[in-house]
Scaffold this motif. Structure first.
Motif, PDB file in Angstrom:
ATOM      1  N   VAL A   9      -0.177   1.089   6.874  1.00 25.93           N
ATOM      2  CA  VAL A   9      -1.537   0.107   6.143  1.00 25.93           C
ATOM      3  C   VAL A   9      -0.489  -0.859   5.183  1.00 25.93           C
ATOM      4  CG1 VAL A   9      -1.723   0.258   3.551  1.00 25.93           C
ATOM      5  CG2 VAL A   9      -1.983   2.176   5.087  1.00 25.93           C
ATOM      6  N   ALA A  10       1.223  -0.501   5.114  1.00 24.28           N
ATOM      7  CA  ALA A  10       2.186  -1.805   4.918  1.00 24.28           C
ATOM      8  C   ALA A  10       2.442  -3.029   6.062  1.00 24.28           C
ATOM      9  CB  ALA A  10       2.813  -0.707   3.503  1.00 24.28           C
ATOM     10  N   SER A  42      -0.698  -5.809   6.352  1.00 28.50           N
ATOM     11  CA  SER A  42      -1.958  -5.669   5.453  1.00 28.50           C
ATOM     12  C   SER A  42      -0.232  -6.739   4.414  1.00 28.50           C
ATOM     13  CB  SER A  42      -2.897  -5.839   4.657  1.00 28.50           C
ATOM     14  OG  SER A  42      -2.185  -4.623   4.360  1.00 28.50           O
ATOM     15  N   GLY A  84      -2.083  -3.894   1.138  1.00 23.94           N
ATOM     16  CA  GLY A  84      -1.031  -2.129   2.200  1.00 23.94           C
ATOM     17  C   GLY A  84       0.072  -2.292   1.558  1.00 23.94           C
ATOM     18  N   VAL A 141       1.869   0.238  -1.702  1.00 21.79           N
ATOM     19  CA  VAL A 141       2.289   1.133  -0.900  1.00 21.79           C
ATOM     20  C   VAL A 141       3.904   0.498  -0.791  1.00 21.79           C
ATOM     21  CG1 VAL A 141       3.004   2.824   1.243  1.00 21.79           C
ATOM     22  CG2 VAL A 141       0.334   1.797   0.680  1.00 21.79           C
TER      23      VAL A 141
END
Length: 260
Positions: A87-88, A91, A94, A98
């Motif tokens: 996720v991080a 994007s 993200g 995060v």
């Protein structure tokens, strides 16, 4: 150089020589009374205790309990770490959501959360597994996140020139490029998980290596304590060897692996 000198040179340069000297000095100190048994049992006593526990089945039963705890904690922690890193790493939104939380998590000592986990989850198996899972998240997250962000831009540009979609770019370029970092993170997580297991099994354990250590402490059985410490060390070495084996197969395309 003569054969005798060559043999002496090989013996003195062997990596196992210093451990053997250490064990011999330890055994001698115990037999001469310089090291009391209540302080530290002799190596011969430790080996005899290890054999007896293995024959009786006591060691295998408690080792299985510890293995289940660390396996479950690692599966949960590594899964969460991988998901958060994806996720991080894939994007900007993200990363903003995060990464700050993960950096805060990094500054909190895992073992300092033991009292809080006991309040939340009681004194059963849940706080033990939760501590191991919590400790194993960050090494995987940090290394995979760094690996994703460190993929060579020229590879990405070359892949885009072949018309790869966003999903194809992730699965065929970014993730394979970040795999070495993921495996490094996994090795760190395994080491941290075993360290936390030692403390987690002190929480009202009724089985496991920590349970054996607690009982041995009450009866001053240093031989049993040393046996359990040896098993902990063996778990760590075995886990690291397994990851190295996976690394050798999964990263066979890397020159550093091929030439070893």
């Amino acid at each position: 150089m003569t054969p005798t000198r060559r043999l002496i040179a090989r013996l003195t340069s062997a990596r196992w020589l210093s451990p053997l000297v250490f064990l011999a000095a330890w055994e001698a100190g115990s037999r001469l009374g310089l090291i009391p048994e209540r302080t530290l049992a002799a190596p011969s006593k430790v080996v005899a205790t290890l054999w007896g526990m293995a024959i009786s089945g006591e060691l295998a039963a408690n080792l299985w309990v510890s293995f289940l705890r660390i396996a479950l904690g690692l599966v949960i922690g590594v899964t969460i770490g991988v998901v958060l890193a994806l996720v991080a790493g894939l994007s900007r939104q993200g990363e903003v959501a995060v990464d700050p939380l993960m950096q805060i998590k990094r500054t909190i000592p895992t073992l300092a959360l033991t009292p809080l986990f006991i309040v939340w989850f009681g004194i059963g198996e849940t706080p033990k597994v939760a501590l191991i899972a919590f400790a194993s998240i960050f090494p995987v997250y940090l290394n995979l996140y760094s690996g994703i962000r460190g993929v060579d831009l020229r590879l990405l540009e070359g892949a885009r020139s072949f018309g790869l979609s966003r999903a194809e770019l992730v699965f065929h370029v970014i993730l394979p490029g970040a795999l070495p970092s993921l495996l490094v993170g996994l090795r760190y997580s395994l080491s941290v998980a075993i360290l936390v297991l030692v403390v987690a099994e002190q929480i009202n354990a009724s089985a496991g290596l920590g349970y054996l250590i607690n009982n041995a402490r009450d009866f001053m059985r240093t031989d049993i304590i040393v046996v359990c410490l040896m098993i902990y060390a063996g778990l760590g070495l075995t886990a690291d060897a397994l990851v190295r084996a996976v690394e050798g197969r999964a990263l066979a395309w890397r020159p550093s692996i091929v030439t070893q």
